[in-house]
Design a protein around this motif. Structure first.
Motif, PDB file in Angstrom:
ATOM      1  N   LYS A 352      46.502 -21.199  70.701  1.00 54.69           N
ATOM      2  CA  LYS A 352      46.686 -22.064  71.852  1.00 54.69           C
ATOM      3  C   LYS A 352      47.222 -23.410  71.365  1.00 54.69           C
ATOM      4  N   SER A 353      48.277 -23.867  72.008  1.00 51.52           N
ATOM      5  CA  SER A 353      48.896 -25.109  71.566  1.00 51.52           C
ATOM      6  C   SER A 353      49.273 -25.965  72.771  1.00 51.52           C
ATOM      7  N   LYS A 354      48.976 -27.238  72.682  1.00 56.95           N
ATOM      8  CA  LYS A 354      49.417 -28.187  73.701  1.00 56.95           C
ATOM      9  C   LYS A 354      50.643 -28.885  73.144  1.00 56.95           C
ATOM     10  N   LEU A 355      51.832 -28.465  73.605  1.00 59.11           N
ATOM     11  CA  LEU A 355      53.084 -28.952  73.043  1.00 59.11           C
ATOM     12  C   LEU A 355      53.381 -30.369  73.479  1.00 59.11           C
ATOM     13  N   THR A 356      53.146 -30.682  74.741  1.00 64.28           N
ATOM     14  CA  THR A 356      53.273 -32.046  75.264  1.00 64.28           C
ATOM     15  C   THR A 356      52.116 -32.262  76.222  1.00 64.28           C
ATOM     16  N   SER A 357      52.091 -33.425  76.847  1.00 65.15           N
ATOM     17  CA  SER A 357      51.020 -33.709  77.805  1.00 65.15           C
ATOM     18  C   SER A 357      51.091 -32.789  79.014  1.00 65.15           C
ATOM     19  N   LYS A 358      52.248 -32.181  79.278  1.00 66.12           N
ATOM     20  CA  LYS A 358      52.421 -31.316  80.445  1.00 66.12           C
ATOM     21  C   LYS A 358      52.665 -29.859  80.094  1.00 66.12           C
ATOM     22  N   LEU A 359      53.102 -29.575  78.870  1.00 62.84           N
ATOM     23  CA  LEU A 359      53.494 -28.222  78.483  1.00 62.84           C
ATOM     24  C   LEU A 359      52.517 -27.653  77.460  1.00 62.84           C
ATOM     25  N   SER A 360      51.982 -26.464  77.736  1.00 65.31           N
ATOM     26  CA  SER A 360      51.087 -25.778  76.811  1.00 65.31           C
ATOM     27  C   SER A 360      51.593 -24.363  76.566  1.00 65.31           C
ATOM     28  N   MET A 361      51.155 -23.784  75.453  1.00 67.13           N
ATOM     29  CA  MET A 361      51.591 -22.452  75.055  1.00 67.13           C
ATOM     30  C   MET A 361      50.393 -21.635  74.623  1.00 67.13           C
ATOM     31  N   GLU A 362      50.454 -20.338  74.875  1.00 69.73           N
ATOM     32  CA  GLU A 362      49.441 -19.427  74.368  1.00 69.73           C
ATOM     33  C   GLU A 362      50.122 -18.168  73.849  1.00 69.73           C
ATOM     34  N   ALA A 363      49.807 -17.787  72.615  1.00 68.06           N
ATOM     35  CA  ALA A 363      50.356 -16.575  72.001  1.00 68.06           C
ATOM     36  C   ALA A 363      49.200 -15.718  71.521  1.00 68.06           C
ATOM     37  N   LEU A 364      49.331 -14.397  71.686  1.00 66.40           N
ATOM     38  CA  LEU A 364      48.255 -13.489  71.298  1.00 66.40           C
ATOM     39  C   LEU A 364      48.839 -12.174  70.809  1.00 66.40           C
ATOM     40  N   GLY A 365      48.310 -11.687  69.712  1.00 65.71           N
ATOM     41  CA  GLY A 365      48.645 -10.358  69.218  1.00 65.71           C
ATOM     42  C   GLY A 365      47.373  -9.546  69.029  1.00 65.71           C
ATOM     43  N   TYR A 366      47.447  -8.229  69.261  1.00 66.87           N
ATOM     44  CA  TYR A 366      46.245  -7.405  69.155  1.00 66.87           C
ATOM     45  C   TYR A 366      46.594  -6.012  68.636  1.00 66.87           C
ATOM     46  N   TYR A 367      45.573  -5.357  68.122  1.00 61.32           N
ATOM     47  CA  TYR A 367      45.678  -3.957  67.695  1.00 61.32           C
ATOM     48  C   TYR A 367      44.364  -3.273  68.046  1.00 61.32           C
ATOM     49  N   THR A 368      44.438  -2.216  68.849  1.00 63.27           N
ATOM     50  CA  THR A 368      43.253  -1.501  69.320  1.00 63.27           C
ATOM     51  C   THR A 368      43.347  -0.036  68.935  1.00 63.27           C
ATOM     52  N   ILE A 369      42.224   0.516  68.473  1.00 63.04           N
ATOM     53  CA  ILE A 369      42.107   1.934  68.177  1.00 63.04           C
ATOM     54  C   ILE A 369      40.931   2.495  68.961  1.00 63.04           C
ATOM     55  N   TYR A 370      41.152   3.610  69.616  1.00 64.31           N
ATOM     56  CA  TYR A 370      40.066   4.342  70.278  1.00 64.31           C
ATOM     57  C   TYR A 370      40.173   5.802  69.860  1.00 64.31           C
ATOM     58  N   ASP A 371      39.130   6.325  69.228  1.00 62.65           N
ATOM     59  CA  ASP A 371      39.157   7.741  68.856  1.00 62.65           C
ATOM     60  C   ASP A 371      37.856   8.400  69.289  1.00 62.65           C
ATOM     61  N   TYR A 372      37.942   9.665  69.621  1.00 67.10           N
ATOM     62  CA  TYR A 372      36.779  10.397  70.082  1.00 67.10           C
ATOM     63  C   TYR A 372      36.875  11.832  69.592  1.00 67.10           C
ATOM     64  N   SER A 373      35.717  12.453  69.424  1.00 69.43           N
ATOM     65  CA  SER A 373      35.680  13.775  68.805  1.00 69.43           C
ATOM     66  C   SER A 373      34.499  14.576  69.338  1.00 69.43           C
ATOM     67  N   ILE A 374      34.662  15.895  69.282  1.00 66.40           N
ATOM     68  CA  ILE A 374      33.611  16.845  69.659  1.00 66.40           C
ATOM     69  C   ILE A 374      33.416  17.796  68.485  1.00 66.40           C
ATOM     70  N   PHE A 375      32.179  17.934  68.043  1.00 65.41           N
ATOM     71  CA  PHE A 375      31.859  18.824  66.922  1.00 65.41           C
ATOM     72  C   PHE A 375      30.910  19.908  67.411  1.00 65.41           C
ATOM     73  N   ASN A 376      31.304  21.146  67.225  1.00 67.53           N
ATOM     74  CA  ASN A 376      30.417  22.273  67.495  1.00 67.53           C
ATOM     75  C   ASN A 376      29.932  22.791  66.146  1.00 67.53           C
ATOM     76  N   GLN A 377      28.641  22.617  65.877  1.00 68.83           N
ATOM     77  CA  GLN A 377      28.089  22.955  64.561  1.00 68.83           C
ATOM     78  C   GLN A 377      26.879  23.864  64.718  1.00 68.83           C
ATOM     79  N   ALA A 378      27.131  25.039  65.310  1.00 71.78           N
ATOM     80  CA  ALA A 378      26.049  26.010  65.500  1.00 71.78           C
ATOM     81  C   ALA A 378      25.712  26.757  64.215  1.00 71.78           C
ATOM     82  N   GLY A 379      26.578  26.608  63.192  1.00 72.19           N
ATOM     83  CA  GLY A 379      26.318  27.265  61.926  1.00 72.19           C
ATOM     84  C   GLY A 379      26.909  28.653  61.823  1.00 72.19           C
TER      85      GLY A 379
END
Length: 800
Positions: A352-379
């Motif tokens: 977040k940056s206030k460039l002047t008294s009237k102008l401001s800037m916001e920059a954002l970068g992200y990285y998201t991982i979502y993983d899910y799994s099902i294990f059937n381990q009846a033997g």
């Protein structure tokens, strides 16, 4: 569209002209006697050094009220004179801060939590009449101080459950993942933490929210006219901002309950420059599962944890960097030897940056991982693993220019790339297993959007916010896409060929313009009426035949056959504050048109489908409702009453008779609940003791009952007729809690004891119904209740 753009141009010219007239009036004054002086201020907790976001500063000499930003900061423009600034924040003592403005400078204000007096004390933690003056519709911001007054869910504050107490927001039942906002599906909500999307925000299938309250600053829900900077989801935005650590001193919070425990630590890495806050939360929930009446849950095992790190670096008065890390993990073993696990991980970096008294800037970068799994381990030889996941990486940039406090423009853009692994079946022992490995093709898509929004006021009575967002989406290779015969439904039998696309090849594109506009007319300082419209596009779908998010569900990008969801929403609201803003009241009505929502064919198989378009049909949707809201902000008794009447309907009509559902008539969606009532109350018995209660009632959600059974080739099969024509019994539940604060009186720590009982009178609210076959009888319906008995909890939290 041309007419809409012309109206935008006219409004913009009018606002700039109005602002020019104000400037001319100022220039005409004798500026030799008065000179504008800029003073910046920051408000923090005196004990912890944490920034107080949403604090107010009142300047009695000018009748101005300002609200602190995400860093607890203000910027004041004063004339050369003496002033007595008044700083206020919910639960803190008012600070009177006299100054003499002779030049530009910076002040630091430290506030301390108050001891509650039995007499009413008027303390506002935000602009007290913002709900009247702003053009916001359907936007609700709850601070953690507010959420902590609600009865805790299994020992602690639950963000998702708390959001469901607001008008227009429901869940399909107890222990439900996700929210249903104004007739939308759970996948139509963008839930983001520190600007990064979270695809499954729950622990234990919805019993807990996967956000540690100690790491959250505030939560904002947008459900009506959504700001143009947000896109990609069709129903709502739930924006969760993390809490920064103290740049002044070290501190910690610890909480232990009979279900889970957590600890967080925060303090300066570089004093007055860089802070860190870290927290971890874990469960010991198995004893609770063993106490449930359902035999499958009773013999199951579960564990979960989540962890956060927030690094905040306000390197100067005008620049601040914030890095946020978040992860959560669940592991649930059913009694039938099947284990389900899922994990969220995200990184985000914000500048977040206030460039002047009237102008401001916001920059954002992200990285998201979502993983899910099902294990059937009846033997045995049938053991297998099913793995799925989502990678989401993106960036956002926008600028805001303020002509004045009531006239500002925001412009910006964002870009993201989403990769989905829909599913891969891996036999545990390929040599002995009779199960063949199988992998569904990966999906790749990109989204980009540019937007602008303009907010301004025409005099004291009229406020206008309008904006436009342009979204574009590309579905990319590598992928093999089927071709189907013309004038035939999409089935295995109508496939006539395939086309193969290489890496990065463009398969299909979609784009669209999403206008947003909100108008406010104020009759006086306590009464206003607002009207709004917005259009949203959504390029990702949750393919499910269940009513709530489950790890077995499939996330699917829009492609050649499945078009983006498009929602047009119209809103109208009346807002009235009473008794000096002690009471807030509102009535909002809305109507939604929904295109390209996904429904599944009768008998659809959605797991490990390489060509899932053969199992789905496109549907139309509509939703409408009225929301009533009364909130009491001050006094010994605070809380709110929310009532919603709404309908959420679907309709499937295609050229092919076998795909039509319910004869082409409108039918209730899986989460249609016409009547929803919520009562919230918090009563302060004394300085250190409070009692809170929540009562909720809602119509039972729709289900499809079998109407008969028949024998086919020696098998007994159920016959279903129309979809979602019956309902499960109505839901109602009462929760109570008591909180006792132990003041440290300057010693090592302060502590809180919280005692709570969920489901006080033991209502067996059905989460779902299932059917069993009895010889010589119709199918018998049985009720599955998650919380069928009163559930007590006790927790102890301390700060040191």
């Amino acid at each position: 569209m041309k007419r809409f753009l012309f109206i935008i141009f006219v409004l913009f010219v009018q606002s700039v002209w109005a602002q020019t007239e104000v400037k001319r009036e100022v220039v005409g004054r004798d500026i030799g006697q008065l000179k504008g002086i800029k003073i910046s201020a920051r408000v923090i907790d005196e004990i912890t050094g944490e920034a107080l976001v949403g604090a107010t500063v009142t300047i009695p000499e000018t009748n101005e009220v300002l609200v602190s930003d995400n860093n607890g900061g203000f910027e004041l423009t004063l004339e050369r004179a003496e002033y007595n600034l008044l700083f206020r924040f919910v639960g803190y003592e008012t600070v009177s801060y006299p100054i003499t403005a002779v030049g530009e400078g910076r002040i630091l204000v430290k506030m301390i939590q108050e001891d509650f007096q039995l007499e009413d004390v008027v303390i506002f933690g935000r602009d007290p009449d913002k709900n009247i003056r702003s053009t916001d519709m359907g936007a609700v911001t709850l601070s953690m101080n507010t959420l902590k007054e609600l009865p805790p869910f299994l020992g602690e504050v639950d963000i998702i459950q708390s959001m469901a107490t607001l008008p227009g927001v429901t869940q399909v039942g107890e222990a439900s993942a996700g929210l249903n906002v104004r007739g939308g599906g759970a996948d139509q909500n963008l839930i983001q933490f520190a600007g990064a999307p979270v695809y499954n925000p729950t622990h234990l299938f919805g019993l807990f929210t996967s956000f540690n309250p100690d790491m959250v600053n505030e939560v904002t829900l947008y459900k009506s006219v959504i700001p143009a900077r947000f896109g990609g989801r069709a129903s709502s935005i739930l924006d969760i901002t993390p809490k920064a650590g103290s740049v002044d001193k070290w501190g910690a919070d610890l909480m232990l309950s009979n279900y889970s425990g957590k600890i967080s630590v925060n303090g300066p890495v570089v004093k007055d420059k860089v802070s860190i806050r870290g927290g971890i939360r874990g469960s010991y929930i198995n004893w609770f599962l063993n106490s449930l009446s359902n035999p499958d849950l009773k013999n199951s095992q579960a564990s979960f944890y989540d962890a956060n790190v927030v690094l905040s670096a306000p390197v100067s008065e005008n620049n601040e960097f914030t890095y946020s890390f978040y992860t959560s993990y669940d592991d649930f073993g059913f009694a039938s030897d099947t284990t389900v696990s899922w994990r969220n991980t995200s990184h985000s970096l914000q500048w977040k940056s206030k460039l002047t008294s009237k102008l401001s800037m916001e920059a954002l970068g992200y990285y998201t991982i979502y993983d899910y799994s099902i294990f059937n381990q009846a033997g045995g030889p049938s053991d297998f693993d099913i793995l799925s996941g989502i990678d989401d990486i993106g960036g956002k940039l926008f600028f805001q220019y303020s002509f004045s406090e009531s006239n500002r423009i925001t412009v910006g853009g964002e870009y993201k790339q989403v990769k989905i692994q829909p599913g891969e079946l891996i036999p545990t022992n390929e040599q002995e297993s009779g199960i063949l490995p199988q992998k569904v093709q990966d999906e790749l898509g990109t989204e980009a959007g540019i937007h602008f929004q303009h907010e301004f006021e025409l005099g004291e009575k009229v406020g206008v916010t309008y904006g436009l967002r342009y979204d574009t989406y590309q579905y990319l290779g590598p992928r093999t896409v089927r071709e189907y015969a013309e004038n035939q439904p999409l089935t295995e039998g109508s496939a006539i060929g395939e086309t193969t696309y290489g890496d990065g090849d463009q398969i299909t594109t979609y784009d669209g313009l999403g206008p947003r506009v909100s108008l406010r007319y104020s009759f006086n300082k306590s009464t206003s009426v607002k009207a709004g419209y917005n259009k949203m596009y959504q390029f990702i779908h949750l393919i499910s035949n269940t009513a709530t998010i489950a790890p077995t569900d499939v996330w699917k990008l829009s492609d050649t056959f499945i078009e983006p969801q498009i929602v047009d929403q119209y809103s109208l609201g009346f807002y009235k504050n009473l008794k000096g803003n002690i009471f807030e009241t509102s009535v909002e009505v809305y109507y939604k048109d929904i295109q390209n929502v996904v429904e599944y064919k009768d008998g659809a198989n959605l797991i490990l489908q390489n060509h899932i378009e053969t199992e789905l049909v496109p549907a139309l949707g509509r939703a409408y409702g009225v929301e009533l809201y009364v909130k009491k902000n001050l006094g010994r008794l605070t809380g709110w009453v929310a009532y919603t009447y709404s309908r959420s309907l679907r309709r499937v009509i295609t050229p092919y008779e076998e795909e039509i559902i319910n004869d082409g008539e409108w039918f209730a969606s899986n989460f249609d609940k016409p009547h929803v009532l919520t009562l919230i109350g918090n009563y302060k018995v004394s300085t250190n003791t409070s009692i809170s209660a929540t009562f909720g009632y809602s119509t039972g959600r729709p289900v499809t009952f079998p109407e008969a059974k028949f024998d086919f080739s020696g098998n007994s099969l159920a016959y279903f007729n129309n979809r979602n024509e019956q309902r499960i019994p109505d839901f109602h539940r009462l929760d109570l809690s008591a909180n006792f604060k132990l003041k440290g009186q300057g010693r090592f720590f302060d502590g809180d004891w919280t005692f709570a009982v969920l489901n006080v009178y033991g209502r067996k609210n059905p989460f779902s119904l299932f059917f069993v076959d009895e010889a010589g009888q119709p199918p018998q319906a049985l009720r599955l209740a998650i919380l069928g008995v009163p559930l007590p909890s006790i927790s102890y939290a301390l700060r040191f």
